[in-house]
Design a protein around this motif. Structure first.
Motif, mmCIF file in Angstrom:
data_model
loop_
_atom_site.group_PDB
_atom_site.id
_atom_site.type_symbol
_atom_site.label_atom_id
_atom_site.label_comp_id
_atom_site.label_asym_id
_atom_site.label_seq_id
_atom_site.Cartn_x
_atom_site.Cartn_y
_atom_site.Cartn_z
ATOM 1 N N ASP A 149 -24.503 -16.442 -13.104
ATOM 2 C CA ASP A 149 -25.121 -17.070 -11.942
ATOM 3 C C ASP A 149 -26.644 -17.032 -12.075
ATOM 4 N N PHE A 150 -27.307 -17.900 -11.338
ATOM 5 C CA PHE A 150 -28.742 -18.089 -11.509
ATOM 6 C C PHE A 150 -29.529 -16.817 -11.223
ATOM 7 N N ASP A 151 -29.198 -16.117 -10.142
ATOM 8 C CA ASP A 151 -29.953 -14.914 -9.785
ATOM 9 C C ASP A 151 -29.885 -13.866 -10.893
ATOM 10 N N SER A 152 -28.696 -13.687 -11.456
ATOM 11 C CA SER A 152 -28.550 -12.714 -12.542
ATOM 12 C C SER A 152 -29.313 -13.168 -13.773
ATOM 13 N N ALA A 153 -29.249 -14.473 -14.075
ATOM 14 C CA ALA A 153 -29.964 -15.019 -15.222
ATOM 15 C C ALA A 153 -31.471 -14.863 -15.041
ATOM 16 N N PHE A 154 -31.939 -15.112 -13.839
ATOM 17 C CA PHE A 154 -33.374 -14.995 -13.559
ATOM 18 C C PHE A 154 -33.852 -13.561 -13.784
ATOM 19 N N GLU A 155 -33.115 -12.625 -13.227
ATOM 20 C CA GLU A 155 -33.501 -11.217 -13.370
ATOM 21 C C GLU A 155 -33.469 -10.780 -14.831
ATOM 22 N N LEU A 156 -32.403 -11.147 -15.527
ATOM 23 C CA LEU A 156 -32.276 -10.791 -16.947
ATOM 24 C C LEU A 156 -33.424 -11.375 -17.763
ATOM 25 N N ALA A 157 -33.702 -12.650 -17.542
ATOM 26 C CA ALA A 157 -34.712 -13.336 -18.351
ATOM 27 C C ALA A 157 -36.120 -12.802 -18.096
ATOM 28 N N ILE A 158 -36.464 -12.623 -16.844
ATOM 29 C CA ILE A 158 -37.816 -12.143 -16.521
ATOM 30 C C ILE A 158 -38.035 -10.733 -17.070
ATOM 31 N N GLU A 159 -37.023 -9.895 -16.971
ATOM 32 C CA GLU A 159 -37.139 -8.542 -17.512
ATOM 33 C C GLU A 159 -37.297 -8.566 -19.034
ATOM 34 N N ALA A 160 -36.744 -9.607 -19.670
ATOM 35 C CA ALA A 160 -36.819 -9.717 -21.129
ATOM 36 C C ALA A 160 -38.100 -10.415 -21.598
ATOM 37 N N GLY A 161 -38.936 -10.846 -20.643
ATOM 38 C CA GLY A 161 -40.220 -11.432 -21.011
ATOM 39 C C GLY A 161 -40.332 -12.928 -20.848
ATOM 40 N N ALA A 162 -39.368 -13.572 -20.183
ATOM 41 C CA ALA A 162 -39.420 -15.023 -19.999
ATOM 42 C C ALA A 162 -40.508 -15.410 -19.001
ATOM 43 N N ASP A 163 -40.954 -16.656 -19.113
ATOM 44 C CA ASP A 163 -41.948 -17.191 -18.178
ATOM 45 C C ASP A 163 -41.305 -17.926 -17.020
ATOM 46 N N ASP A 164 -40.161 -18.562 -17.270
ATOM 47 C CA ASP A 164 -39.566 -19.390 -16.223
ATOM 48 C C ASP A 164 -38.067 -19.533 -16.454
ATOM 49 N N VAL A 165 -37.332 -19.671 -15.356
ATOM 50 C CA VAL A 165 -35.891 -19.910 -15.403
ATOM 51 C C VAL A 165 -35.587 -21.024 -14.404
ATOM 52 N N THR A 166 -34.877 -22.050 -14.842
ATOM 53 C CA THR A 166 -34.548 -23.162 -13.959
ATOM 54 C C THR A 166 -33.063 -23.474 -14.044
ATOM 55 N N GLN A 167 -32.573 -24.156 -13.021
ATOM 56 C CA GLN A 167 -31.167 -24.557 -12.964
ATOM 57 C C GLN A 167 -31.104 -26.025 -12.603
ATOM 58 N N ASP A 168 -30.384 -26.808 -13.405
ATOM 59 C CA ASP A 168 -30.324 -28.246 -13.144
ATOM 60 C C ASP A 168 -29.069 -28.821 -13.781
#
Length: 251
Positions: A149-168
């Motif tokens: 799900d998006f919320d889990s993906a967002f948290e995982l990605a930001i903690e791993a150093g991502a700049d942005d997460v989008t869903q479309d």
């Protein structure tokens, strides 16, 4: 890309590129070679190689072909063709900047084919550095939202150093600096999420907006260039609207 997800365009590119089985095997093999050359032949520690192998398996490439490609990349196979990575820069019609990443054993042939592909439609090949400054390299991941799900993906990605997460349109996309590629890939793997696409790609710092007709004209040129055997990836700085994408799919 403006107006729609990057995955929409990437998915279309992959479908066109993989239309011919032989051409698809060539691209997949070269991708494995590049990955093994850069990060070694162990797919457990080389995320790019693991992804390339997964793509090859999904494309029904025989295991022997995959193994030979790995050995070619690591240098164990001295009898295979020695490929060289080279990037060409230039302009498509309407002044759209293009970067073309190639893998070839004959640079003279490759540059001649690319020059012809651009000149034929009113574009031009440029010198090194002529358009590269308009792009930056980023880490990119895309996977179906059913995998996380998006919320889990967002948290995982930001903690791993991502700049942005989008869903479309049913896809979750993660972008970040090049240095975050391994961390994000490892985090997704630990969460049992296999991306539909992942890699390092060039992102335009600013996009050009064209009319639908002009956009379609440029995309046809880009797709013709993508059909060249030595071309692995093409990047451009043209924004693609929803209207242009719909018109393209309707052709």
């Amino acid at each position: 890309m403006s107006g729609h997800s990057k995955w929409s365009t990437i998915k279309r590119k992959k479908g066109l590129a993989d239309a011919k089985r032989g051409a698809a095997f060539t691209r997949l093999s070269r991708e494995i070679v590049m990955a093994a050359r850069e990060g070694g032949g162990d797919s457990d520690t080389n995320f790019r190689l693991r992804l390339a192998i997964e793509k090859a398996r999904a494309g029904n490439m025989p295991k022997d072909n995959i193994d030979r490609s790995i050995k070619r990349g690591t240098g164990e196979d001295k009898n295979g063709v020695v490929y060289e990575e080279v990037t060409y820069e230039g302009y498509a019609p309407k002044g759209v900047a293009v970067l073309m990443e190639c893998m070839t054993e004959n640079k003279n042939r490759t540059v001649a084919e690319i020059r012809h592909g651009l000149d034929k439609y009113g574009g031009s090949l440029g010198a090194n550095g002529s358009v590269a400054w308009q792009f930056e390299r980023i880490a990119f991941f895309a996977f179906d939202e059913s995998k996380m799900d998006f919320d889990s993906a967002f948290e995982l990605a930001i903690e791993a150093g991502a700049d942005d997460v989008t869903q479309d349109n049913g896809m979750i996309e993660i972008v970040g600096p090049v240095t975050s590629f391994k961390n994000i890939g490892d985090a997704l793997r630990a969460a049992n999420v296999d991306p539909e696409d992942a890699g390092l790609r060039m992102e335009p710092k600013q996009e050009m907006d064209l009319s639908v007709d002009d956009t379609l004209q440029v995309l046809r040129v880009v797709e013709n260039l993508e059909e060249l055997d030595d071309v692995q990836n093409i990047y451009h700085n043209m924004g693609i609207s929803d209207e242009a994408m719909a018109a393209l799919e309707a052709e």
